[in-house]
Design an enzyme around this catalytic site. Structure first.
Site, short mmCIF file in Angstrom:
data_model
loop_
_atom_site.label_atom_id
_atom_site.label_comp_id
_atom_site.label_asym_id
_atom_site.label_seq_id
_atom_site.Cartn_x
_atom_site.Cartn_y
_atom_site.Cartn_z
N CYS A 1 0.84 -1.21 0.00
CA CYS A 1 0.00 0.00 0.00
C CYS A 1 0.87 1.26 0.00
CB CYS A 1 -0.93 0.01 1.20
SG CYS A 1 -0.08 0.16 2.79
N CYS B 1 2.88 1.88 3.21
CA CYS B 1 4.02 0.97 3.35
C CYS B 1 5.18 1.41 2.46
CB CYS B 1 3.59 -0.46 3.03
SG CYS B 1 2.34 -1.08 4.16
#
Length: 71
Positions: A10, A13
């Site tokens: 994501c 991240c």
């Protein structure tokens, strides 16, 4: 030093990985930074909310990311 950034891929991240790599470079630390997306590997570290950061086998961050804004 062995640093692992854990997350499924994501935006948060990826941003965490970027910040970790920048911090390592700024500090001049000899460290390997690895980005782990494998859910089973992430769960092995007890992280169920991402991103996670593991330094030398110890979980240092799980489930949050708050970058500091530079002026």
């Amino acid at each position: 030093m062995d640093i692992k950034v854990l997350g499924p891929g994501c935006k948060r991240c990826h941003e965490t990985e970027k910040v970790v790599r920048e911090a390592v470079a700024e500090a001049g630390i000899a460290a390997s930074v690895e980005y782990i997306t494998d859910i089973a590997e992430i769960a092995k570290h007890g992280i169920f909310s991402t991103p996670g950061v593991v330094v030398d086998g110890e979980v240092n961050l799980r489930g949050r990311f708050r970058p500091r804004l530079r002026s």
